[in-house]
Design an enzyme around this catalytic site. Sequence first.
Site, mmCIF file in Angstrom:
data_model
loop_
_atom_site.group_PDB
_atom_site.id
_atom_site.type_symbol
_atom_site.label_atom_id
_atom_site.label_comp_id
_atom_site.label_asym_id
_atom_site.label_seq_id
_atom_site.Cartn_x
_atom_site.Cartn_y
_atom_site.Cartn_z
ATOM 1 N N ASP A 67 93.073 48.250 -31.626
ATOM 2 C CA ASP A 67 93.460 48.297 -30.225
ATOM 3 C C ASP A 67 93.005 49.656 -29.684
ATOM 4 O OD1 ASP A 67 94.963 47.711 -27.787
ATOM 5 O OD2 ASP A 67 96.397 49.189 -28.541
ATOM 6 N N ASP B 44 94.211 51.540 -26.149
ATOM 7 C CA ASP B 44 95.243 52.383 -25.546
ATOM 8 C C ASP B 44 96.496 52.421 -26.408
ATOM 9 O OD1 ASP B 44 93.878 53.081 -23.059
ATOM 10 O OD2 ASP B 44 94.022 50.956 -22.595
ATOM 11 N N SER C 290 90.998 44.610 -27.487
ATOM 12 C CA SER C 290 91.749 45.228 -26.391
ATOM 13 C C SER C 290 91.992 44.242 -25.259
ATOM 14 C CB SER C 290 90.953 46.437 -25.860
ATOM 15 O OG SER C 290 91.525 46.962 -24.696
ATOM 16 N N GLY C 291 93.027 44.516 -24.490
ATOM 17 C CA GLY C 291 93.243 43.768 -23.264
ATOM 18 C C GLY C 291 92.346 44.243 -22.142
#
Length: 272
Positions: free
Chosen positions: A14, A16, A49-50
């Site tokens: 991931d 952040d 990641s989003g």
Amino acid sequence: MEYNFKSPKLIAVDIDGTFLRPDRTYDRPRFEKILKRMHAKGAKFVVASGNQIALLENLFPGLEDQISYVAENGALIRDEKEVIFAGSMDPHAVERVLDVQREHPEIQLVLCGVKSAYCQRGLTDPRFFDFVNQFYGRLAWADDLKQLDDQVLKFALLVPEEDANQYVELFKRELGGLIEATDTGFGYIDLIVPGCHKASGLQKLADRWGIDPADCAAFGDGGNDIEMLNFCGLSFAMANAKDAVKEAAQYVCKSDAEDGVLEVLDQLYPEE
């Protein structure tokens, strides 16, 4: 803590709260040395990641041939330079999400498409637009989100943090079966195509590369990381992660501020 494991064939991180420090930097020279050792062992590095892929690319300039992406929480998957999957949200779901925003003006919304991300003029607070612009490689104003000429991958919402669970339930009631709502922390909610999440993206890449999930490792800090932590044979939660994430992971490593991911990778892929 020292980790005595064999080197995984796939590493998924991931961004952040995990790979990046709180000031959104990372130790690039150290990372590039690790990446070189990974490739020498035939291992793959995946950013999961989003975030929008354009933003993620900006974090790793010049490394296009060495990194793959599971972006937009699994809605867009790229094997190095080749896009191998792009999800598409049901048009009825798109329209209903936009209607719900109009019914709940406190919701701030970003529509994430293949070409760009968008906010609707007149409904979105310009201060929100200016703030989230730093998290998108491409973000534009639109006069009417219902009339966009783009493929919708997901929605990213900001709601009052203390009521985030209530908004998740609201969208589940309104659009059950057409979208999945996931709380990504601090009042942010992602609405994604059912079946599209980080683990599904990793599955597609692992299948493509012939890698068993048991030979994969993942690092995360948020609720939208839990599926991929469960998917991988080796999993790490950051020291700054939510309790539910720590419970899902096998190990807890140092925080994002302490370069926890790089510390573990240095042990998984040591210098010869």
